[in-house]
Design a protein around this motif. Structure first.
Motif, PDB file in Angstrom:
ATOM      1  N   GLN A  28       0.827  -1.200   0.000  1.00 42.55           N
ATOM      2  CA  GLN A  28       0.000   0.000   0.000  1.00 42.55           C
ATOM      3  C   GLN A  28       0.867   1.259   0.000  1.00 42.55           C
ATOM      4  OE1 GLN A  28      -3.412  -0.731  -0.335  1.00 42.55           O
ATOM      5  NE2 GLN A  28      -2.335  -2.683  -0.510  1.00 42.55           N
ATOM      6  N   ALA A  29       0.521   2.190  -0.857  1.00 43.93           N
ATOM      7  CA  ALA A  29       1.330   3.402  -1.006  1.00 43.93           C
ATOM      8  C   ALA A  29       1.462   4.157   0.321  1.00 43.93           C
ATOM      9  CB  ALA A  29       0.733   4.308  -2.081  1.00 43.93           C
ATOM     10  N   LYS A  45      11.951   1.189  -1.804  1.00 45.66           N
ATOM     11  CA  LYS A  45      12.802   0.248  -1.056  1.00 45.66           C
ATOM     12  C   LYS A  45      11.976  -0.666  -0.144  1.00 45.66           C
ATOM     13  CE  LYS A  45      16.895   1.392  -2.534  1.00 45.66           C
ATOM     14  NZ  LYS A  45      17.728   0.430  -3.289  1.00 45.66           N
ATOM     15  N   ILE A  46      10.757  -0.239   0.198  1.00 43.82           N
ATOM     16  CA  ILE A  46       9.894  -1.070   1.038  1.00 43.82           C
ATOM     17  C   ILE A  46       9.516  -2.348   0.296  1.00 43.82           C
ATOM     18  CG2 ILE A  46       7.792  -1.100   2.435  1.00 43.82           C
ATOM     19  CD1 ILE A  46       9.947   0.931   3.296  1.00 43.82           C
ATOM     20  N   ALA A  51       9.767  -8.571  -0.570  1.00 44.43           N
ATOM     21  CA  ALA A  51      10.554  -9.661  -1.159  1.00 44.43           C
ATOM     22  C   ALA A  51      11.084 -10.600  -0.088  1.00 44.43           C
ATOM     23  CB  ALA A  51      11.709  -9.094  -1.981  1.00 44.43           C
ATOM     24  N   ALA A  52      11.369 -10.059   1.098  1.00 50.09           N
ATOM     25  CA  ALA A  52      11.869 -10.898   2.196  1.00 50.09           C
ATOM     26  C   ALA A  52      10.842 -11.936   2.631  1.00 50.09           C
ATOM     27  CB  ALA A  52      12.263 -10.021   3.385  1.00 50.09           C
ATOM     28  N   LEU A 240       0.237  -5.957  -7.182  1.00 45.84           N
ATOM     29  CA  LEU A 240      -0.154  -5.610  -5.822  1.00 45.84           C
ATOM     30  C   LEU A 240       0.859  -4.683  -5.160  1.00 45.84           C
ATOM     31  CD1 LEU A 240      -2.497  -6.367  -3.913  1.00 45.84           C
ATOM     32  CD2 LEU A 240      -1.067  -8.205  -3.023  1.00 45.84           C
ATOM     33  N   ASN A 241       2.142  -4.889  -5.433  1.00 45.00           N
ATOM     34  CA  ASN A 241       3.190  -4.127  -4.757  1.00 45.00           C
ATOM     35  C   ASN A 241       3.634  -2.873  -5.494  1.00 45.00           C
ATOM     36  OD1 ASN A 241       4.337  -5.610  -2.190  1.00 45.00           O
ATOM     37  ND2 ASN A 241       3.839  -7.228  -3.655  1.00 45.00           N
ATOM     38  N   CYS A 242       3.365  -2.782  -6.800  1.00 49.88           N
ATOM     39  CA  CYS A 242       3.927  -1.673  -7.573  1.00 49.88           C
ATOM     40  C   CYS A 242       2.932  -0.899  -8.425  1.00 49.88           C
ATOM     41  CB  CYS A 242       5.050  -2.193  -8.479  1.00 49.88           C
ATOM     42  SG  CYS A 242       6.386  -3.011  -7.570  1.00 49.88           S
ATOM     43  N   ALA A 243       1.722  -1.417  -8.623  1.00 51.09           N
ATOM     44  CA  ALA A 243       0.769  -0.746  -9.509  1.00 51.09           C
ATOM     45  C   ALA A 243       0.344   0.615  -8.969  1.00 51.09           C
ATOM     46  CB  ALA A 243      -0.459  -1.627  -9.746  1.00 51.09           C
ATOM     47  N   GLN A 244       0.215   0.738  -7.646  1.00 54.43           N
ATOM     48  CA  GLN A 244      -0.171   2.032  -7.085  1.00 54.43           C
ATOM     49  C   GLN A 244       0.912   3.080  -7.325  1.00 54.43           C
ATOM     50  OE1 GLN A 244      -1.812   2.128  -3.122  1.00 54.43           O
ATOM     51  NE2 GLN A 244      -2.924   0.196  -3.390  1.00 54.43           N
ATOM     52  N   ASN A 245       2.177   2.663  -7.264  1.00 52.18           N
ATOM     53  CA  ASN A 245       3.265   3.594  -7.581  1.00 52.18           C
ATOM     54  C   ASN A 245       3.210   4.012  -9.047  1.00 52.18           C
ATOM     55  OD1 ASN A 245       4.452   1.512  -5.396  1.00 52.18           O
ATOM     56  ND2 ASN A 245       5.233   3.558  -5.004  1.00 52.18           N
TER      57      ASN A 245
END
Length: 402
Positions: A28-29, A45-46, A51-52, A240-245
């Motif tokens: 989430q942004a 970087k979050i 990824a962890a 999910l992790n990058c589309a909002q960016n």
């Protein structure tokens, strides 16, 4: 289905309800901005923390699957619940640590969260298949249904849990701690109700893992389905992790958090519709059709670059990318290898986790546009694999009928 197992099934599904928050909250942004401000890093970087989670899954899955088959679904699920509590409460501690090691604490906690996910997957997927043995595909898609419900509620949960620190930074620690406590409660409850594999222990000795593997015949189609675990995970995780960016930087959408709701709504509707369709349409068909739909939508979004297309894209990717495809692959593999359900679930999830770690690690150092292009490539590979599996299935049916 024995009704005495229904409370156990509900407890297992509730684990995934909270997991829906844990696996998507870092995408989430607003969360990225809050954590980035506390730790003094760039928001992208979050993504490396996300990824962890994949790294933790990779570490644990080779052991979690055999352990589930050997010691039982209850032990595997309990380990997952306890570890997830550590992960979520650890995020709150990491936020409070700020620039004094907060980022590294969160990274370690995320690895623990990935380990938790591994034990939940290898315990719960086989368990719900054993409880709802007449409808295994529906049982596994129920996991995704509970995840999607919580993801749809996530923007609301973020709104009610936000608080300000003494330094004026927005904090979501209430959400992290609340979810961690929820997992602690589920850890206790899982020991109070029966499970099919525990009841079956007294009826006969199970075949050992090594013996089962010796009698198991892996085919190119099954290998392709395991790899599809990688590609289909890439489709929805990168989104999910990058589309909002991407929506912020390329589509000019100042606050795209509502995309999470569109995404989750698409997933929930897909799960209901797909569950009904699997009774009339072969599961193997979805392995081709759904990735193809995602591929077309991703190309349209990258070309169009506007908020309306981003909202539509969120719904479509939620439907076709996250609407039960991974669960269908897992269900089919469980049917192919009934003696080692936990282990074969681990194989699919290893491919999925490898995707989480490698692709999200790469995405953390890329621009949102480059991530979208990478998603198109990964999804395209999934389409080709799905086509191969379907052609092999068609040829086999023709040879059988000849």
């Amino acid at each position: 289905m024995n009704k005495k197992y229904l409370p156990s099934a509900l407890i297992m599904y509730l684990n995934y309800f909270i997991h829906g928050v844990g696996c998507s909250v870092l995408g989430q942004a607003v969360i990225k901005e809050s954590l980035a401000a506390s730790w003094g890093v760039d928001a992208m970087k979050i993504t490396a923390i996300s990824a962890a989670l994949g790294l933790g899954r990779l570490v644990a899955l080779p052991f979690a699957g055999p352990l589930s088959d050997k010691l039982g679904r209850r032990i595997s699920t309990a380990i997952g619940s306890a570890s997830y509590a550590v992960y979520l409460i650890g995020l709150a501690l990491a936020f409070n640590a700020g620039t004094n090691g907060g980022y590294m604490i969160a990274y370690v906690c995320a690895v623990i969260g990935g380990i938790a996910n591994s034990f939940l997957d290898t315990g719960i997927y086989p368990a719900v298949n054993e409880i709802f043995y007449k409808y295994p595909a529906v049982a596994t898609m129920g996991v995704k249904f509970f995840i999607s419900i919580s993801q749809m509620l996530l923007p609301f949960l973020l709104g009610v849990s936000i608080a300000l620190t003494a330094n004026g930074l927005p904090s979501y620690n209430r959400l992290f701690i609340g979810c961690g406590i929820g997992y602690a409660i589920l850890f206790v409850l899982i020991f109070l109700f029966p499970l099919p594999d525990q009841d079956a222990k007294g009826s006969g000795e199970k075949e050992g893992l090594i013996a089962s593997l010796k009698h198991t015949r892996f085919t190119l189609e099954s290998a392709a389905m395991i790899i599809i675990g990688f590609t289909c995970t890439g489709t929805f995780q990168l989104w999910l992790n990058c589309a909002q960016n991407f929506a912020v930087t390329n589509a000019g959408w100042a606050d795209p958090s509502i995309m999470q709701t569109y995404y989750s709504a698409g997933t929930i509707i897909a799960l209901i519709v797909t569950s009904l369709l699997t009774r009339k349409i072969k599961d193997v068909r979805f392995i081709l059709v759904y990735p193809a739909i995602c591929l077309v939508m991703l190309i349209i979004v990258v070309i169009g670059q506007n908020p309306t297309l981003m909202a539509i894209g969120a719904f479509v990717i939620g439907w076709a990318g996250a609407g039960g495809l991974l669960q269908i692959v897992t269900s089919v593999c469980n049917l192919l290898f009934p003696r080692i359900k936990g282990t074969v679930t681990a194989l699919v999830m290893i491919a999925s986790s490898l995707c989480n770690y490698t692709l999200l690690s790469a995405a953390s150092g890329m621009t949102p546009s480059a991530v979208m292009v990478m998603n198109i490539i990964v999804t395209g590979i999934g389409v080709l694999l799905g086509l191969y599996v379907n052609l092999r299935y068609k040829n086999r049916m023709q040879n059988t009928n000849a």
